[in-house]
Design a protein around this motif. Structure first.
Motif, PDB file in Angstrom:
ATOM      1  N   SER A  35      38.124  19.039  -7.458  1.00 48.20           N
ATOM      2  CA  SER A  35      37.602  18.553  -6.177  1.00 48.20           C
ATOM      3  C   SER A  35      37.879  19.502  -5.018  1.00 48.20           C
ATOM      4  N   ARG A  63      32.315   9.324 -13.687  1.00 51.26           N
ATOM      5  CA  ARG A  63      33.551  10.076 -13.497  1.00 51.26           C
ATOM      6  C   ARG A  63      34.739   9.368 -14.144  1.00 51.26           C
ATOM      7  N   GLN A  64      34.837   8.068 -13.907  1.00 51.31           N
ATOM      8  CA  GLN A  64      35.941   7.295 -14.473  1.00 51.31           C
ATOM      9  C   GLN A  64      35.922   7.326 -15.994  1.00 51.31           C
ATOM     10  N   PRO A  75      27.148  14.651  -3.199  1.00 51.39           N
ATOM     11  CA  PRO A  75      26.409  13.389  -3.328  1.00 51.39           C
ATOM     12  C   PRO A  75      24.935  13.649  -3.601  1.00 51.39           C
ATOM     13  N   LYS A 106      25.617   6.806  -6.031  1.00 54.88           N
ATOM     14  CA  LYS A 106      27.057   7.001  -5.940  1.00 54.88           C
ATOM     15  C   LYS A 106      27.792   6.098  -6.920  1.00 54.88           C
ATOM     16  N   GLU A 107      27.262   4.877  -7.136  1.00 51.17           N
ATOM     17  CA  GLU A 107      27.904   3.946  -8.050  1.00 51.17           C
ATOM     18  C   GLU A 107      27.895   4.482  -9.476  1.00 51.17           C
ATOM     19  N   SER A 108      26.735   4.973  -9.920  1.00 52.92           N
ATOM     20  CA  SER A 108      26.639   5.531 -11.268  1.00 52.92           C
ATOM     21  C   SER A 108      27.503   6.770 -11.405  1.00 52.92           C
ATOM     22  N   PHE A 109      27.539   7.566 -10.344  1.00 52.05           N
ATOM     23  CA  PHE A 109      28.312   8.806 -10.363  1.00 52.05           C
ATOM     24  C   PHE A 109      29.802   8.512 -10.537  1.00 52.05           C
ATOM     25  N   MET A 110      30.322   7.571  -9.766  1.00 51.94           N
ATOM     26  CA  MET A 110      31.751   7.269  -9.833  1.00 51.94           C
ATOM     27  C   MET A 110      32.114   6.569 -11.135  1.00 51.94           C
ATOM     28  N   GLN A 111      31.205   5.743 -11.664  1.00 55.01           N
ATOM     29  CA  GLN A 111      31.441   5.124 -12.965  1.00 55.01           C
ATOM     30  C   GLN A 111      31.508   6.180 -14.062  1.00 55.01           C
ATOM     31  N   GLY A 123      29.092  16.717 -10.065  1.00 56.87           N
ATOM     32  CA  GLY A 123      30.521  17.001 -10.092  1.00 56.87           C
ATOM     33  C   GLY A 123      30.834  17.869 -11.291  1.00 56.87           C
ATOM     34  N   PHE A 139      32.748  17.235  -5.077  1.00 57.22           N
ATOM     35  CA  PHE A 139      31.622  16.419  -5.518  1.00 57.22           C
ATOM     36  C   PHE A 139      30.502  16.508  -4.493  1.00 57.22           C
TER      37      PHE A 139
END
Length: 436
Positions: free
Chosen positions: A317, A293-294, A324, A286-291, A208, A322
């Motif tokens: 975006s 990002r936050q 995956p 995806k979990e690590s990616f979204m964490q 991202g 993004f």
């Protein structure tokens, strides 16, 4: 489906995968015939001379359609502005996809040769000209063997891979409808010509981009007490962002966060009102990616406030969706290993480690039951160290074109012969993949 039927189906599919492939080496012989290679080289050089950026590939698209017309291959156009989807075979299930990306990069070519880019500031610095050429080569081979195709091969010529989300737009517009499996590839100087490389599971990271504007109060550099310095705030933000990887990420969960853009001020003695920073972040889940990002947004906003500045964060975006992680289906990888071994020999099929680069081919994994991505080697002993992609000095070893064309064609042909006849008439293909 009960337990015993599931086990039987799984064993049946595995047995198919370990059958011998049908004549893959013959396809390489065809692709290496002088007339065939000269044709491919001519296409690749015409593409290289006329690079076009994402969603601007109008002449590239026209060239592709002209070649498909000359081969008598049916296609639909446009998808995602300039994209093309061609069809070879029966027009019926099962369907297997082959994808190539078409766009160039905003880079001024620094390689002096006869077929240097004729467009100032634009260059095929990532090998997409080779990818298009190899898919056209695969199409030619497949069209010559049309009577052998037990199903339908779908040729996907995709625009805007370089950050424009071209794959996602192709999917949204129905380009991969009914496709059961899809293969993508990339040329690479990391491995010798005559080799191919891949791995099961994650092979490239999700990615991202972000851009943040940090706003303070400008003024004269000699009286900083009358200002709120956004450069100091932005500097602290950059340092704090690095702690997200070193202090918060699991060391066994590879992640990258790079700030590559820092813009603010235009004079030696004036503190600006604002600073813009930007960068990229990568992860394999995806979990690590979204964490990540936050936390990027939290750190930028809160660290800026410590320095009395305001900050806004944009993850771009719309212009840079993004991407995956690119993950290979393990059964398709077994299929790839068998077919590739028949073409280049088992010793020349290399298993690679995952890389932090990203590929919008990953979008297909959300729309197609099974996906697989691999690399086609092009290095020679005389190359020394290979030039990286996205470099103004990037070059293509055209000897690799025949390998990509033959392997792409053979992956599709053998997939349909192995899975098509045995599964399409007896088992719902989607159900088969659900079981896998």
């Amino acid at each position: 489906m009960d337990f015993f039927k599931r086990v039987s189906l799984l064993l049946f599919i595995v047995s198919i995968l370990f059958d011998s492939t049908s004549g893959s080496s013959v396809l390489l012989e065809r692709a290496q015939e002088l007339e065939f290679t000269d044709w491919m080289i001519g296409i690749r050089r015409r593409l290289h001379e006329n690079p076009e950026l994402g969603y601007e590939e109008f002449e590239t698209s026209k060239l592709i359609r002209k070649e498909l017309d000359s081969m008598g291959i049916e296609y639909k156009h446009p998808f995602a502005v300039t994209g093309i989807v061609g069809f070879i075979g029966t027009g019926k299930a099962p369907f297997v996809g082959l994808r190539a990306d078409m766009d160039a990069l905003p880079i001024q070519e620094s390689v002096e040769w006869e077929h240097k880019s004729k467009v100032p500031g634009k260059m095929h610095a990532c090998g997409h000209d080779a990818h298009v050429t190899m898919l056209l080569g695969a199409a030619k081979i497949l069209q010559e063997r049309k009577s052998e195709i037990q199903g339908t091969v779908v040729l996907i010529f995709q625009p805007a891979e370089e950050g424009g989300g071209g794959a996602k737009r192709m999917i949204d517009e129905g380009a991969v409808q009914n496709i059961d499996a899809i293969f993508g590839f990339h040329i690479t100087g990391a491995f010798p010509v005559g080799t191919v490389a891949s791995r099961p599971g994650p092979i490239m990271a999700g990615s991202g981009f972000f851009e943040a504007v940090i706003t303070g109060k400008g003024g004269h550099a000699a009286i900083p007490q009358h200002t709120i310095d956004p450069i100091i705030a932005a500097s602290n933000v950059v340092v704090s962002l690095q702690h997200l990887i070193s202090r918060e990420a699991d060391p066994l969960d590879s992640q990258v966060l790079t700030v590559a853009k820092f813009q603010g001020g235009g004079a030696f003695n004036v503190i600006p009102d604002s600073v813009t920073i930007g960068g990229t972040f990568r992860a394999f889940s995806k979990e690590s990616f979204m964490q990540l990002r936050q936390r990027i947004e939290e750190v930028i906003v809160r660290q800026a406030s410590v320095q009395r500045c305001n900050a806004t964060v944009d993850f771009l975006s719309y212009t840079h969706p993004f991407s995956p992680p690119t993950t290979n289906n393990p059964f398709l990888h077994t299929h790839f290993q068998k077919v590739a071994s028949d073409i280049v020999g088992p010793a020349n099929v290399i298993e690679v480690q995952p890389v932090m680069g990203s590929e919008d081919f990953a979008f297909f994994s959300d729309a197609v039951p099974a996906t697989h991505y691999y690399f086609v080697g092009m290095r020679t002993d005389s190359d020394g160290h290979s030039t990286s992609v996205h470099s103004p000095f990037f070059t293509i070893n055209e000897a690799a074109l025949s390998y990509g064309a033959a392997l792409h064609a053979s992956l599709a042909l053998n997939y349909l012969s192995e899975f098509g006849v045995n599964l399409s008439n007896t088992v719902n293909v989607d159900a088969a993949y659900d079981e896998l």
